[in-house]
Motif scaffolding. Structure first.
Motif, PDB file in Angstrom:
ATOM      1  N   GLU A 170       0.691  -1.182   0.038  1.00  0.00           N
ATOM      2  CA  GLU A 170      -0.116  -0.155  -0.001  1.00  0.00           C
ATOM      3  C   GLU A 170       0.905   1.207   0.063  1.00  0.00           C
ATOM      4  N   LEU A 171       1.909   1.369   0.728  1.00  0.00           N
ATOM      5  CA  LEU A 171       2.799   2.327   0.880  1.00  0.00           C
ATOM      6  C   LEU A 171       3.548   2.814  -0.524  1.00  0.00           C
ATOM      7  N   TYR A 172       3.894   1.465  -1.257  1.00  0.00           N
ATOM      8  CA  TYR A 172       4.397   1.540  -2.390  1.00  0.00           C
ATOM      9  C   TYR A 172       3.325   1.989  -3.721  1.00  0.00           C
ATOM     10  N   LEU A 173       2.070   1.539  -3.475  1.00  0.00           N
ATOM     11  CA  LEU A 173       0.879   2.102  -4.225  1.00  0.00           C
ATOM     12  C   LEU A 173       0.499   3.677  -4.194  1.00  0.00           C
ATOM     13  N   ASP A 174       0.832   3.888  -3.009  1.00  0.00           N
ATOM     14  CA  ASP A 174       0.277   5.148  -2.791  1.00  0.00           C
ATOM     15  C   ASP A 174       1.484   6.128  -2.557  1.00  0.00           C
ATOM     16  N   GLU A 227     -13.215   4.161   7.933  1.00  0.00           N
ATOM     17  CA  GLU A 227     -12.589   3.555   6.835  1.00  0.00           C
ATOM     18  C   GLU A 227     -13.219   4.261   5.853  1.00  0.00           C
ATOM     19  N   ARG A 228     -14.511   4.654   5.578  1.00  0.00           N
ATOM     20  CA  ARG A 228     -15.092   4.994   4.305  1.00  0.00           C
ATOM     21  C   ARG A 228     -14.515   6.347   3.830  1.00  0.00           C
ATOM     22  N   ALA A 229     -14.068   7.347   5.036  1.00  0.00           N
ATOM     23  CA  ALA A 229     -13.670   8.485   4.577  1.00  0.00           C
ATOM     24  C   ALA A 229     -12.312   8.320   4.187  1.00  0.00           C
ATOM     25  N   THR A 230     -11.313   7.667   4.945  1.00  0.00           N
ATOM     26  CA  THR A 230     -10.054   7.471   4.461  1.00  0.00           C
ATOM     27  C   THR A 230     -10.020   6.900   2.986  1.00  0.00           C
ATOM     28  N   LEU A 231     -10.703   5.681   2.790  1.00  0.00           N
ATOM     29  CA  LEU A 231     -10.741   5.397   1.534  1.00  0.00           C
ATOM     30  C   LEU A 231     -11.207   6.442   0.447  1.00  0.00           C
ATOM     31  N   LEU A 232     -12.200   7.153   0.505  1.00  0.00           N
ATOM     32  CA  LEU A 232     -12.838   7.929  -0.265  1.00  0.00           C
ATOM     33  C   LEU A 232     -11.910   9.044  -0.514  1.00  0.00           C
ATOM     34  N   LEU A 233     -11.239   9.747   0.614  1.00  0.00           N
ATOM     35  CA  LEU A 233     -10.288  10.675   0.488  1.00  0.00           C
ATOM     36  C   LEU A 233      -8.955  10.193  -0.442  1.00  0.00           C
ATOM     37  N   ARG A 234      -8.674   9.198  -0.084  1.00  0.00           N
ATOM     38  CA  ARG A 234      -7.623   8.704  -0.933  1.00  0.00           C
ATOM     39  C   ARG A 234      -8.033   8.422  -2.734  1.00  0.00           C
ATOM     40  N   ALA A 235      -9.070   7.865  -2.622  1.00  0.00           N
ATOM     41  CA  ALA A 235      -9.508   7.095  -4.030  1.00  0.00           C
ATOM     42  C   ALA A 235     -10.091   8.330  -4.713  1.00  0.00           C
ATOM     43  N   GLY A 252     -10.616  11.724  -3.910  1.00  0.00           N
ATOM     44  CA  GLY A 252      -9.590  13.221  -3.567  1.00  0.00           C
ATOM     45  C   GLY A 252      -8.240  13.047  -3.853  1.00  0.00           C
ATOM     46  N   ASP A 253      -7.459  12.074  -4.186  1.00  0.00           N
ATOM     47  CA  ASP A 253      -6.287  11.811  -4.592  1.00  0.00           C
ATOM     48  C   ASP A 253      -5.520  12.372  -3.313  1.00  0.00           C
ATOM     49  N   LEU A 254      -5.824  12.330  -2.321  1.00  0.00           N
ATOM     50  CA  LEU A 254      -4.902  12.944  -1.065  1.00  0.00           C
ATOM     51  C   LEU A 254      -3.895  11.925  -0.423  1.00  0.00           C
ATOM     52  N   SER A 255      -2.870  12.714  -0.075  1.00  0.00           N
ATOM     53  CA  SER A 255      -1.874  12.050   0.657  1.00  0.00           C
ATOM     54  C   SER A 255      -2.214  11.488   2.146  1.00  0.00           C
ATOM     55  N   TYR A 256      -1.497  10.808   2.529  1.00  0.00           N
ATOM     56  CA  TYR A 256      -1.752  10.317   3.965  1.00  0.00           C
ATOM     57  C   TYR A 256      -1.659  11.616   4.975  1.00  0.00           C
ATOM     58  N   HIS A 257      -0.702  12.477   4.663  1.00  0.00           N
ATOM     59  CA  HIS A 257      -0.669  13.673   5.505  1.00  0.00           C
ATOM     60  C   HIS A 257      -1.809  14.522   5.359  1.00  0.00           C
ATOM     61  N   GLU A 258      -2.404  14.389   4.184  1.00  0.00           N
ATOM     62  CA  GLU A 258      -3.401  15.497   3.816  1.00  0.00           C
ATOM     63  C   GLU A 258      -4.703  14.946   4.475  1.00  0.00           C
ATOM     64  N   VAL A 309      -4.410   6.913  10.019  1.00  0.00           N
ATOM     65  CA  VAL A 309      -4.965   7.098   8.639  1.00  0.00           C
ATOM     66  C   VAL A 309      -4.339   5.829   7.938  1.00  0.00           C
ATOM     67  N   MET A 310      -3.298   5.118   8.245  1.00  0.00           N
ATOM     68  CA  MET A 310      -2.893   4.023   7.318  1.00  0.00           C
ATOM     69  C   MET A 310      -3.487   2.849   7.750  1.00  0.00           C
ATOM     70  N   GLY A 311      -4.005   2.761   9.202  1.00  0.00           N
ATOM     71  CA  GLY A 311      -4.590   1.770   9.694  1.00  0.00           C
ATOM     72  C   GLY A 311      -5.903   1.656   9.062  1.00  0.00           C
ATOM     73  N   TYR A 312      -6.813   2.695   9.189  1.00  0.00           N
ATOM     74  CA  TYR A 312      -8.298   2.789   8.289  1.00  0.00           C
ATOM     75  C   TYR A 312      -8.284   2.334   7.011  1.00  0.00           C
ATOM     76  N   LEU A 313      -7.119   3.103   6.409  1.00  0.00           N
ATOM     77  CA  LEU A 313      -7.085   2.888   5.073  1.00  0.00           C
ATOM     78  C   LEU A 313      -6.796   1.370   4.461  1.00  0.00           C
ATOM     79  N   SER A 314      -5.967   0.617   5.149  1.00  0.00           N
ATOM     80  CA  SER A 314      -5.571  -0.640   5.051  1.00  0.00           C
ATOM     81  C   SER A 314      -6.607  -1.367   5.409  1.00  0.00           C
ATOM     82  N   ARG A 315      -7.390  -1.414   6.552  1.00  0.00           N
ATOM     83  CA  ARG A 315      -8.754  -2.039   7.050  1.00  0.00           C
ATOM     84  C   ARG A 315      -9.644  -1.961   5.769  1.00  0.00           C
ATOM     85  N   ALA A 316      -9.681  -0.754   5.202  1.00  0.00           N
ATOM     86  CA  ALA A 316     -10.688  -0.315   4.326  1.00  0.00           C
ATOM     87  C   ALA A 316     -10.688  -0.949   2.978  1.00  0.00           C
TER      88      ALA A 316
END
Lengths: 257, 192
Positions: free
Chosen positions: A11-15, B131-139, B141-147, B159-166
């Protein structure tokens, strides 16, 4: 790095997150492990499919027209319109004169080209279509251009001109495929469309035009004509064009196909 | 900015490229999708009112997504006060999620491509709000973990935990549609 470790970090790699060292180690592992390379590739594909499905749906331009009107933001611009009409007419007149001189009777095709570029850019911004590839990864954009369009160009790097890619796709113009990259230059949206070079294109290399709210910069790069559209200043669009010129000539480490 | 018209123009120039992402994000996040317009109007009006505080050249994308996200959480909380308060929810233990099912989806993802959008939408609804928010913000919004961290006001590790679980849950839930299509688990191909 072993397979389990590499896959833990997919995931880190993908992102494009994590340290450069981690990316290097994962990349090295993928280079030596076909099974993981295949696994990563499938993860990436599935993630892209899920993201596209998440982003699917009806166009949202109607919603936004109502939202902006009801919140009074569009209205503020409209109230200024009478004040701007005179200036807009004068600007249009000047633009026409400049275009007539610049094109010397052969500018009709370019006028149509820049108008089309601006219209298409507007449609993208209004969300009326999504690029085939939605990605902030410049590597993915380059891969897309290379595999989908046989265009071995590099995407302008973020650190050089402040360009952040958002995606890429292919337009059909006059029955011919025209690859494009969309992204942000600063915080303003820009699009870069690559066309086959027209016979008269050399005459207008580096020319800049205004189409409504947009500036359109046109340049010849090899056997292609590059059209860059955005709300940015002409100078910044031309700097981006210069970056494209440099990166369009593939370096040795970027295999041509 | 010299006038309210200039302010509106500057605001719109930044907002335009993000309109679709914001509207789709809103639609996917809300428990009641019929209020998308109301939520966007409230959030955008609030952001516009504070636009004077926005520092030109900084991250407008993260800035505007925060306004929309806060309004979404407000609206969801009003509608289901208990269930929607899981910004700091307790993560579900991943051990109980079938790794095999998710891996089988990866082995033959084409098996669920029919009605894929419907399955994805359905799976999304079964994630927690965080989980939904982190996944959608990433997918979307194209937002970075920091954002995302800034928008949701949670640590980057969360953020990493929620995204991974999602992501894992999405795959597992999508895989539920796979067995009738003939998906088989992948062979063990790991190097050690």
């Amino acid at each position: 790095m072993i397979c389990v470790e590499a896959r833990q970090h997919w995931e880190l790699y993908l992102d494009s997150e994590g340290s450069p060292e981690l990316h290097l180690r994962v990349r090295r592992h993928l280079g030596s492990c076909p099974a993981c390379a295949s696994w990563f590739s499938r993860q990436q594909w599935l993630e892209r499919e899920i993201n596209q499905a998440l982003g699917a749906g009806d166009p949202t331009s109607d919603i936004w027209e109502r939202v902006l009107a009801r919140s009074g933001i569009r209205g503020r611009g409209i109230r200024r319109r009478p004040l701007l009409i005179g200036a807009a007419c004068a600007a249009a007149a000047i633009a026409v004169v400049v275009l007539v001189i610049a094109f010397q009777g052969q500018g009709e095709a370019h006028a149509e080209l820049t108008r089309d570029a601006a219209d298409w850019h507007t449609q993208w911004q209004a969300g009326r279509f999504r690029p085939e590839l939605m990605s902030r990864s410049h590597q993915e954009i380059e891969d897309f251009l290379k595999t989908r369009c046989a265009l071995p160009w590099r995407c302008p790097p973020a650190q050089a001109g402040g360009f952040q890619g958002l995606g890429a796709g292919v337009r059909l113009i006059g029955g011919r495929e025209a690859p494009y990259i969309v992204g942000l230059l600063g915080d303003a949206a820009v699009s870069i469309v690559v066309l086959d070079k027209a016979d008269t294109a050399e005459r207008h290399d580096g020319a800049a035009y205004r189409q409504g709210d947009y500036r359109v910069v046109v340049g010849v790069v090899g056997d292609k004509l590059v059209v860059i559209t955005g709300m940015n200043s002409v100078a910044s669009l031309q700097r981006l064009l210069d970056q494209v010129r440099k990166l369009a000539i593939a370096p040795d480490d970027f295999p041509r196909i | 900015l010299s006038s309210s018209g200039d302010k509106a123009e500057a605001f719109l120039a930044l907002l335009l490229p993000l309109q679709r992402q914001l509207a789709v994000y809103c639609r996917r996040m809300l428990r009641d999708p019929s209020i998308v317009e109301d939520v966007l109007q409230t959030a955008i009006a609030e952001a516009f009112a504070r636009f004077d505080r926005y520092a030109d050249g900084t991250n407008f994308r993260a800035w505007i997504f925060r306004f929309v996200t806060l309004e979404i959480f407000n609206q969801n909380r009003r509608r289901e006060p208990v269930a929607s308060s899981d910004v700091a929810d307790v993560p579900a233990p991943l051990e109980i999620v079938s790794q095999l099912a998710a891996e089988s989806l990866l082995a033959e993802p084409g098996a669920v491509m029919e009605q894929f959008e419907e399955h994805v939408a359905e799976a999304l609804l079964r994630l927690t709000a965080s989980e939904r928010a982190t996944l959608l913000l990433r997918a979307l919004g194209d937002l970075s973990y920091h954002e995302i961290q800034q928008i949701l006001a949670i640590p980057v590790g969360s953020v990493m935990g929620y995204l991974s679980r999602a992501r894992h849950k999405m795959r597992q839930l999508l895989a539920e549609h796979a067995p009738p299509c003939g998906v088989s688990p992948p062979a063990n191909e790991l190097k050690s």
